[in-house]
Scaffold this motif. Sequence first.
Motif, PDB file in Angstrom:
ATOM      1  N   ALA A  18       0.826  -1.222   0.000  1.00  0.00           N
ATOM      2  CA  ALA A  18       0.000   0.000   0.000  1.00  0.00           C
ATOM      3  C   ALA A  18       0.858   1.269   0.000  1.00  0.00           C
ATOM      4  O   ALA A  18       0.361   2.362  -0.288  1.00  0.00           O
ATOM      5  CB  ALA A  18      -0.923   0.011   1.221  1.00  0.00           C
ATOM      6  N   ASP A  19       2.137   1.122   0.326  1.00  0.00           N
ATOM      7  CA  ASP A  19       3.016   2.304   0.421  1.00  0.00           C
ATOM      8  C   ASP A  19       3.949   2.476  -0.776  1.00  0.00           C
ATOM      9  O   ASP A  19       4.608   3.503  -0.898  1.00  0.00           O
ATOM     10  CB  ASP A  19       3.914   2.207   1.667  1.00  0.00           C
ATOM     11  CG  ASP A  19       3.124   2.216   2.970  1.00  0.00           C
ATOM     12  OD1 ASP A  19       1.898   2.449   2.922  1.00  0.00           O
ATOM     13  OD2 ASP A  19       3.732   1.986   4.033  1.00  0.00           O
ATOM     14  N   THR A  20       4.107   1.437  -1.597  1.00  0.00           N
ATOM     15  CA  THR A  20       5.192   1.471  -2.586  1.00  0.00           C
ATOM     16  C   THR A  20       4.676   1.841  -3.973  1.00  0.00           C
ATOM     17  O   THR A  20       3.527   1.558  -4.318  1.00  0.00           O
ATOM     18  CB  THR A  20       5.891   0.091  -2.659  1.00  0.00           C
ATOM     19  OG1 THR A  20       4.936  -0.886  -3.088  1.00  0.00           O
ATOM     20  CG2 THR A  20       6.445  -0.305  -1.299  1.00  0.00           C
ATOM     21  N   ALA A  21       5.571   2.457  -4.779  1.00  0.00           N
ATOM     22  CA  ALA A  21       5.155   2.970  -6.092  1.00  0.00           C
ATOM     23  C   ALA A  21       4.708   1.841  -7.017  1.00  0.00           C
ATOM     24  O   ALA A  21       3.784   2.026  -7.813  1.00  0.00           O
ATOM     25  CB  ALA A  21       6.306   3.755  -6.715  1.00  0.00           C
ATOM     26  N   VAL A  30       2.160   5.925   6.601  1.00  0.00           N
ATOM     27  CA  VAL A  30       3.302   6.823   6.765  1.00  0.00           C
ATOM     28  C   VAL A  30       4.460   5.974   7.273  1.00  0.00           C
ATOM     29  O   VAL A  30       4.316   5.240   8.246  1.00  0.00           O
ATOM     30  CB  VAL A  30       2.980   7.924   7.799  1.00  0.00           C
ATOM     31  CG1 VAL A  30       4.233   8.688   8.190  1.00  0.00           C
ATOM     32  CG2 VAL A  30       1.919   8.854   7.236  1.00  0.00           C
ATOM     33  N   GLU A  31       5.591   6.060   6.599  1.00  0.00           N
ATOM     34  CA  GLU A  31       6.760   5.300   7.062  1.00  0.00           C
ATOM     35  C   GLU A  31       7.713   6.265   7.767  1.00  0.00           C
ATOM     36  O   GLU A  31       8.064   7.322   7.255  1.00  0.00           O
ATOM     37  CB  GLU A  31       7.401   4.551   5.894  1.00  0.00           C
ATOM     38  CG  GLU A  31       6.385   3.575   5.280  1.00  0.00           C
ATOM     39  CD  GLU A  31       6.976   2.316   4.691  1.00  0.00           C
ATOM     40  OE1 GLU A  31       8.175   2.053   4.911  1.00  0.00           O
ATOM     41  OE2 GLU A  31       6.213   1.601   4.008  1.00  0.00           O
ATOM     42  N   PHE A  32       8.121   5.852   8.953  1.00  0.00           N
ATOM     43  CA  PHE A  32       8.836   6.723   9.889  1.00  0.00           C
ATOM     44  C   PHE A  32      10.215   6.097  10.161  1.00  0.00           C
ATOM     45  O   PHE A  32      10.292   4.988  10.691  1.00  0.00           O
ATOM     46  CB  PHE A  32       7.993   6.778  11.168  1.00  0.00           C
ATOM     47  CG  PHE A  32       8.550   7.596  12.289  1.00  0.00           C
ATOM     48  CD1 PHE A  32       9.095   8.851  12.069  1.00  0.00           C
ATOM     49  CD2 PHE A  32       8.498   7.123  13.596  1.00  0.00           C
ATOM     50  CE1 PHE A  32       9.587   9.615  13.128  1.00  0.00           C
ATOM     51  CE2 PHE A  32       8.976   7.865  14.664  1.00  0.00           C
ATOM     52  CZ  PHE A  32       9.522   9.123  14.426  1.00  0.00           C
ATOM     53  N   PHE A  33      11.256   6.800   9.737  1.00  0.00           N
ATOM     54  CA  PHE A  33      12.624   6.295   9.883  1.00  0.00           C
ATOM     55  C   PHE A  33      13.345   7.138  10.938  1.00  0.00           C
ATOM     56  O   PHE A  33      13.385   8.363  10.834  1.00  0.00           O
ATOM     57  CB  PHE A  33      13.382   6.438   8.572  1.00  0.00           C
ATOM     58  CG  PHE A  33      12.872   5.564   7.439  1.00  0.00           C
ATOM     59  CD1 PHE A  33      13.478   4.355   7.146  1.00  0.00           C
ATOM     60  CD2 PHE A  33      11.788   5.973   6.662  1.00  0.00           C
ATOM     61  CE1 PHE A  33      13.035   3.553   6.094  1.00  0.00           C
ATOM     62  CE2 PHE A  33      11.332   5.181   5.617  1.00  0.00           C
ATOM     63  CZ  PHE A  33      11.947   3.968   5.332  1.00  0.00           C
ATOM     64  N   ALA A  71      21.324   5.982   5.159  1.00  0.00           N
ATOM     65  CA  ALA A  71      20.810   4.616   4.954  1.00  0.00           C
ATOM     66  C   ALA A  71      19.288   4.640   4.888  1.00  0.00           C
ATOM     67  O   ALA A  71      18.672   4.024   4.004  1.00  0.00           O
ATOM     68  CB  ALA A  71      21.289   3.709   6.093  1.00  0.00           C
ATOM     69  N   SER A  72      18.673   5.365   5.821  1.00  0.00           N
ATOM     70  CA  SER A  72      17.207   5.431   5.842  1.00  0.00           C
ATOM     71  C   SER A  72      16.678   6.005   4.522  1.00  0.00           C
ATOM     72  O   SER A  72      15.700   5.499   3.953  1.00  0.00           O
ATOM     73  CB  SER A  72      16.736   6.292   7.011  1.00  0.00           C
ATOM     74  OG  SER A  72      17.169   5.733   8.234  1.00  0.00           O
ATOM     75  N   GLN A  73      17.328   7.052   4.037  1.00  0.00           N
ATOM     76  CA  GLN A  73      16.872   7.671   2.781  1.00  0.00           C
ATOM     77  C   GLN A  73      17.026   6.713   1.605  1.00  0.00           C
ATOM     78  O   GLN A  73      16.159   6.653   0.715  1.00  0.00           O
ATOM     79  CB  GLN A  73      17.677   8.963   2.503  1.00  0.00           C
ATOM     80  CG  GLN A  73      17.321  10.087   3.463  1.00  0.00           C
ATOM     81  CD  GLN A  73      18.267  11.272   3.363  1.00  0.00           C
ATOM     82  OE1 GLN A  73      19.459  11.103   3.051  1.00  0.00           O
ATOM     83  NE2 GLN A  73      17.770  12.466   3.634  1.00  0.00           N
ATOM     84  N   ALA A  74      18.124   5.952   1.611  1.00  0.00           N
ATOM     85  CA  ALA A  74      18.341   5.006   0.502  1.00  0.00           C
ATOM     86  C   ALA A  74      17.259   3.929   0.499  1.00  0.00           C
ATOM     87  O   ALA A  74      16.735   3.556  -0.556  1.00  0.00           O
ATOM     88  CB  ALA A  74      19.737   4.385   0.611  1.00  0.00           C
ATOM     89  N   VAL A  75      16.911   3.426   1.683  1.00  0.00           N
ATOM     90  CA  VAL A  75      15.865   2.393   1.763  1.00  0.00           C
ATOM     91  C   VAL A  75      14.536   2.971   1.263  1.00  0.00           C
ATOM     92  O   VAL A  75      13.809   2.338   0.488  1.00  0.00           O
ATOM     93  CB  VAL A  75      15.739   1.843   3.203  1.00  0.00           C
ATOM     94  CG1 VAL A  75      14.509   0.947   3.341  1.00  0.00           C
ATOM     95  CG2 VAL A  75      17.003   1.077   3.593  1.00  0.00           C
ATOM     96  N   ALA A  76      14.229   4.198   1.675  1.00  0.00           N
ATOM     97  CA  ALA A  76      12.973   4.826   1.236  1.00  0.00           C
ATOM     98  C   ALA A  76      12.946   4.964  -0.292  1.00  0.00           C
ATOM     99  O   ALA A  76      11.918   4.728  -0.939  1.00  0.00           O
ATOM    100  CB  ALA A  76      12.807   6.185   1.910  1.00  0.00           C
ATOM    101  N   ARG A  77      14.102   5.323  -0.878  1.00  0.00           N
ATOM    102  CA  ARG A  77      14.169   5.433  -2.354  1.00  0.00           C
ATOM    103  C   ARG A  77      13.962   4.072  -3.009  1.00  0.00           C
ATOM    104  O   ARG A  77      13.167   3.927  -3.938  1.00  0.00           O
ATOM    105  CB  ARG A  77      15.558   5.965  -2.762  1.00  0.00           C
ATOM    106  CG  ARG A  77      15.690   7.454  -2.872  1.00  0.00           C
ATOM    107  CD  ARG A  77      16.983   7.858  -3.592  1.00  0.00           C
ATOM    108  NE  ARG A  77      18.201   7.394  -2.936  1.00  0.00           N
ATOM    109  CZ  ARG A  77      18.832   8.044  -1.945  1.00  0.00           C
ATOM    110  NH1 ARG A  77      18.355   9.188  -1.497  1.00  0.00           N
ATOM    111  NH2 ARG A  77      19.943   7.551  -1.423  1.00  0.00           N
ATOM    112  N   LEU A  78      14.696   3.067  -2.491  1.00  0.00           N
ATOM    113  CA  LEU A  78      14.599   1.725  -3.087  1.00  0.00           C
ATOM    114  C   LEU A  78      13.169   1.198  -3.043  1.00  0.00           C
ATOM    115  O   LEU A  78      12.705   0.537  -3.969  1.00  0.00           O
ATOM    116  CB  LEU A  78      15.509   0.750  -2.324  1.00  0.00           C
ATOM    117  CG  LEU A  78      17.008   0.872  -2.595  1.00  0.00           C
ATOM    118  CD1 LEU A  78      17.793   0.101  -1.531  1.00  0.00           C
ATOM    119  CD2 LEU A  78      17.340   0.334  -3.978  1.00  0.00           C
TER     120      LEU A  78
END
Length: 451
Positions: A119-122, A192-195, A220-227
């Motif tokens: 539900a959160d991913t593109a 909402v994903e909270f890192f 690292a958190s930003q990279a995971v969110a991008r991936l």
Amino acid sequence: MRNAREFNFDGLVGPSHNYAGLSFGNVASFNNVRSASNPRQAALQGLAKMRALAARGFAQGLLPPQARPNFRLLRRLGFTGTDADVLARAYRESPVILACAYSASPMWTANAATVSPSADTADGRVHFTAANLNNKLHRAEEHVQATRTLRALFANPDRFVVHEPLPSTPAFGDEGAANHTRFASAHGAAGVEFFVYGRVEFDPSAPAPTKYPARQTLEASQAVARLHGLDAARTVFASQNPAVIDQGVFHNDVIAVGNGNVLFYHDQAFADEAATLEALRRALGVTGTDLRAVRVDTGVVPVADAVASYLFNSQLLSKPDGGMALVVPHECREVATVARYLEQLVASGRSGNGAIDELIEFDLRQSMRNGGGPACLRLRVVLTDEEAAAMHQGVLMTEDLYARLVPWVERHYRDRAEPKDLADPQLAIECAAALEDLERILGLPGLYDLS
Ligand code: SUG
């Protein structure tokens, strides 16, 4: 909105569970260094928790233990010869390296990966990234088996993606779901994903602890969110309070936990509490949901008591018939401030004034002595009904699986392990035999690369 449930995948404790004092910054791991453990009891305590939660109607699975000792690591570090030679020489020359190769730590599956529901991913698939855990030698290779295991369980490429771990370098220190929480009006709704990170590699002026390491970086958190293809409007990055890392809060899940629209947290958890809450409120607002913040004040529960009891390393679970339960370790009853606080918390929940209306307690002492509470022991994976049907079914906790695993533990596990036992070649043989049997029980041939 899709119909979805949160599955908790608990780590099945392995046959060489031991206390080696490997985690600088983790108070319990340091305090229990070199004491004797009971692998059999540890595994049975974990299984009892899984069985009880499954029986209550919570979706429950397990992640299998990792192969121990890690002979590949030992051989790469120059210990050669037969397996028995490798163990003897490592024990003689560097018992700490042998302990790293034998670490119990894969049992804390909150650190196995970060997971984003479809539900959160593109691309509408469930995304996983195994954590590189590069802050500690004894955890730095877990991602190899974690990636292999996740790919075996979530194999259908139309539904699941298991990414490669981030580069194993300090800039990308990644500790997985221990620093990640998801909020949503319902599990199947866009969330909402909270890192939460402990330091920023490329900004030396950002807050950072001085005594103990910060394991998770913002990068690292930003990279995971991008991936994972997350929507920036529904993604929040916040700095942990470095002062609490220095008091033993080595992961954010030792001081905060979230579920649904509830954030249960200590007032010292974040570097900037007001800005963090405001960012969460804004992001949740995009989904049409209000944040419900349950704040515990330092005056009521000091940070030291939160760390000693693992109050916040609890699981906050939406009950199948409504309301939320907090799953806590017995230690919460033994720390007076926490016991008092919990009584009042649940009383107000029951009277309709609070979000949490039930406590579920477990004896997890074998895990707690290494700094792992209920929340450390589980990886949350939100799955729609179709996704749940597409995953490997053999790891889902049922009475039948429980009834097969208890005798397996009793057959293969010792009831005592001390540091000197790690040099015993017989222990390595016992561990290999246990995992061979387990592959059959779980229906996962080839799960382990034992070459
Ligand atoms: O990484 N302990 C683990 C505990 C992990 C807890 N996980 C979460 N908070 N999610 C750690 O510090 C101790 C191993 C030893 O000392 O033998 C250890 O690795």
